[in-house]
Design a protein around this motif. Structure first.
Motif, PDB file in Angstrom:
ATOM      1  N   ALA A   1       0.837  -1.205   0.000  1.00 40.84           N
ATOM      2  CA  ALA A   1       0.000   0.000   0.000  1.00 40.84           C
ATOM      3  C   ALA A   1       0.872   1.255   0.000  1.00 40.84           C
ATOM      4  O   ALA A   1       1.877   1.319   0.712  1.00 40.84           O
ATOM      5  N   ARG A   2       0.509   2.207  -0.846  1.00 44.36           N
ATOM      6  CA  ARG A   2       1.215   3.500  -0.955  1.00 44.36           C
ATOM      7  C   ARG A   2       2.708   3.308  -1.231  1.00 44.36           C
ATOM      8  O   ARG A   2       3.535   4.100  -0.768  1.00 44.36           O
ATOM      9  N   GLY A   3       3.031   2.266  -1.986  1.00 41.66           N
ATOM     10  CA  GLY A   3       4.419   2.021  -2.339  1.00 41.66           C
ATOM     11  C   GLY A   3       5.303   1.713  -1.154  1.00 41.66           C
ATOM     12  O   GLY A   3       6.530   1.777  -1.245  1.00 41.66           O
ATOM     13  N   GLY A   4       4.699   1.376  -0.016  1.00 41.94           N
ATOM     14  CA  GLY A   4       5.464   1.092   1.186  1.00 41.94           C
ATOM     15  C   GLY A   4       5.705   2.299   2.069  1.00 41.94           C
ATOM     16  O   GLY A   4       6.344   2.195   3.104  1.00 41.94           O
ATOM     17  N   ASN A   5       5.165   3.462   1.680  1.00 40.40           N
ATOM     18  CA  ASN A   5       5.318   4.678   2.497  1.00 40.40           C
ATOM     19  C   ASN A   5       3.951   5.093   3.029  1.00 40.40           C
ATOM     20  O   ASN A   5       3.204   5.806   2.349  1.00 40.40           O
ATOM     21  N   PRO A   6       3.592   4.674   4.244  1.00 44.56           N
ATOM     22  CA  PRO A   6       2.250   4.962   4.775  1.00 44.56           C
ATOM     23  C   PRO A   6       2.016   6.439   5.052  1.00 44.56           C
ATOM     24  O   PRO A   6       0.882   6.845   5.309  1.00 44.56           O
ATOM     25  N   ASN A   7       3.080   7.257   5.000  1.00 41.74           N
ATOM     26  CA  ASN A   7       2.919   8.687   5.268  1.00 41.74           C
ATOM     27  C   ASN A   7       2.362   9.455   4.078  1.00 41.74           C
ATOM     28  O   ASN A   7       1.983  10.615   4.214  1.00 41.74           O
ATOM     29  N   LEU A   8       2.315   8.836   2.905  1.00 38.84           N
ATOM     30  CA  LEU A   8       1.784   9.512   1.729  1.00 38.84           C
ATOM     31  C   LEU A   8       0.261   9.626   1.827  1.00 38.84           C
ATOM     32  O   LEU A   8      -0.427   8.687   2.217  1.00 38.84           O
ATOM     33  N   SER A   9      -0.256  10.774   1.452  1.00 37.97           N
ATOM     34  CA  SER A   9      -1.708  10.961   1.406  1.00 37.97           C
ATOM     35  C   SER A   9      -2.259  10.334   0.139  1.00 37.97           C
ATOM     36  O   SER A   9      -1.515  10.006  -0.794  1.00 37.97           O
ATOM     37  N   ASP A  10      -3.600  10.180   0.084  1.00 38.39           N
ATOM     38  CA  ASP A  10      -4.225   9.661  -1.132  1.00 38.39           C
ATOM     39  C   ASP A  10      -3.896  10.555  -2.326  1.00 38.39           C
ATOM     40  O   ASP A  10      -3.668  10.070  -3.443  1.00 38.39           O
ATOM     41  N   GLU A  11      -3.879  11.875  -2.110  1.00 36.59           N
ATOM     42  CA  GLU A  11      -3.607  12.811  -3.196  1.00 36.59           C
ATOM     43  C   GLU A  11      -2.185  12.655  -3.712  1.00 36.59           C
ATOM     44  O   GLU A  11      -1.929  12.760  -4.913  1.00 36.59           O
ATOM     45  N   GLU A  12      -1.240  12.431  -2.798  1.00 34.06           N
ATOM     46  CA  GLU A  12       0.149  12.255  -3.213  1.00 34.06           C
ATOM     47  C   GLU A  12       0.325  10.955  -3.993  1.00 34.06           C
ATOM     48  O   GLU A  12       1.053  10.915  -4.997  1.00 34.06           O
ATOM     49  N   VAL A  13      -0.353   9.894  -3.556  1.00 39.42           N
ATOM     50  CA  VAL A  13      -0.293   8.639  -4.292  1.00 39.42           C
ATOM     51  C   VAL A  13      -0.913   8.819  -5.676  1.00 39.42           C
ATOM     52  O   VAL A  13      -0.395   8.312  -6.679  1.00 39.42           O
ATOM     53  N   ALA A  14      -2.019   9.572  -5.748  1.00 38.45           N
ATOM     54  CA  ALA A  14      -2.666   9.815  -7.037  1.00 38.45           C
ATOM     55  C   ALA A  14      -1.742  10.571  -7.978  1.00 38.45           C
ATOM     56  O   ALA A  14      -1.655  10.267  -9.176  1.00 38.45           O
ATOM     57  N   ALA A  15      -1.035  11.555  -7.463  1.00 39.32           N
ATOM     58  CA  ALA A  15      -0.123  12.341  -8.300  1.00 39.32           C
ATOM     59  C   ALA A  15       1.018  11.464  -8.809  1.00 39.32           C
ATOM     60  O   ALA A  15       1.411  11.557  -9.983  1.00 39.32           O
ATOM     61  N   ALA A  16       1.581  10.624  -7.944  1.00 40.96           N
ATOM     62  CA  ALA A  16       2.665   9.741  -8.364  1.00 40.96           C
ATOM     63  C   ALA A  16       2.169   8.708  -9.379  1.00 40.96           C
ATOM     64  O   ALA A  16       2.864   8.384 -10.352  1.00 40.96           O
TER      65      ALA A  16
END
Length: 278
Positions: free
Chosen positions: A123-138
């Motif tokens: 989940a989240r590339g292994g970085n749980p600190n990322l927000s949904d918006e940041e994951v969407a941008a990446a």
């Protein structure tokens, strides 16, 4: 009289020289202070540093939508290790063929997988600190070369993913694999010969090809020495474990990704790996 004038002239000259020296010293001190002045100010997020720069940076860091976030920077920091190399079966960025079947699932499903994890991808590339918006941008940055990415502006919508066909195929594949390994085991029992990989340094091969995942748990690999993680696998029998290690299963590539290894090399590494939990 002449002596007095001479003395007065000397004193005036000394006073002028002293004044010039003092002025020069002040100039030198100012120049030194200017050179030693800090080039900037350290400002921690959340502090009021009193600078326009920190105020301007806040919207970018706390943007309301993914369109205000640098997806490329997040990709380079979190996603690139797998999606530029194909590690753990990750589709490589810009590889249209590798993405074709995934793109058919649609943006919402792909984003859901990025946020919540899917197969070997955490989940989240292994970085749980990322927000949904940041994951969407990446994710948008990752997919831009191979699909039309929708305009971003909010969190991902929950999209049902139809996994049943894939799961059924995996079950059928594993059943066929188990049958093959049972046949191989029966042949070994019939001949009564010693294992062909006896005498091979399994530890050296493990350190070379297996340790990166089986010492860290990367991509869900069972950690060496973790009896609970290995329990269900050991119940399948060594021949099945050999087969999975040689031919790959799930996120584990065939022969640990080192195709120069022989089958016997791989078996020796498996023996070394599981002896700690048998």
């Amino acid at each position: 009289m002449k002596s007095s004038k001479l003395i007065m002239g000397c004193l005036a000259t000394l006073g002028l020289t002293a004044g010039m020296a003092t002025a020069q010293a002040n100039v030198d001190r100012d120049a030194i202070a200017e050179r030693l002045k800090p080039a900037g100010q350290l400002c921690l997020q959340g502090e009021d540093c009193g600078t326009a720069a920190s105020a301007d940076a806040a919207p970018a860091a706390n943007g309301n939508g993914a369109d205000s976030i640098d997806g490329g920077a997040i990709y380079n920091r979190v996603c690139m290790a797998c999606h530029e190399t194909g590690a753990a079966g990750a589709p490589v960025r810009s590889d249209a063929d590798g993405w074709a079947a995934r793109i058919d699932q649609g943006w919402d499903t792909l984003l859901d997988h990025s946020i919540n994890g899917f197969n070997a991808m955490p989940a989240r590339g292994g970085n749980p600190n990322l927000s949904d918006e940041e994951v969407a941008a990446a994710t948008a940055y990752l997919l831009e070369p191979v699909m039309d990415v929708p305009e971003l502006g909010g969190a991902a919508e929950e999209a049902p993913a139809e996994e049943a066909p894939a799961e059924e195929a995996a079950v059928e594949e594993e059943a066929a694999s188990d049958e093959a390994t049972e046949e191989a085991a029966a042949e070994d029992d019939a001949t009564g010969d010693a294992p062909s990989h006896a005498g091979i340094d399994g530890e050296a091969i493990y350190n070379q090809a297996c340790m990166a995942c089986h010492m860290t748990g990367a991509a869900g690999a069972p950690i060496k020495g973790d009896a609970d993680a290995w329990a269900a696998r050991l119940e399948q029998g060594m021949e099945t474990l050999y087969d999975h290690s040689i031919n790959g299963i799930g996120a584990m590539p065939p022969k640990g990704g080192n195709m120069s290894l022989s089958d016997d090399d791989v078996k020796a590494a498996v023996d070394f790996m599981v002896e700690a939990v048998q």
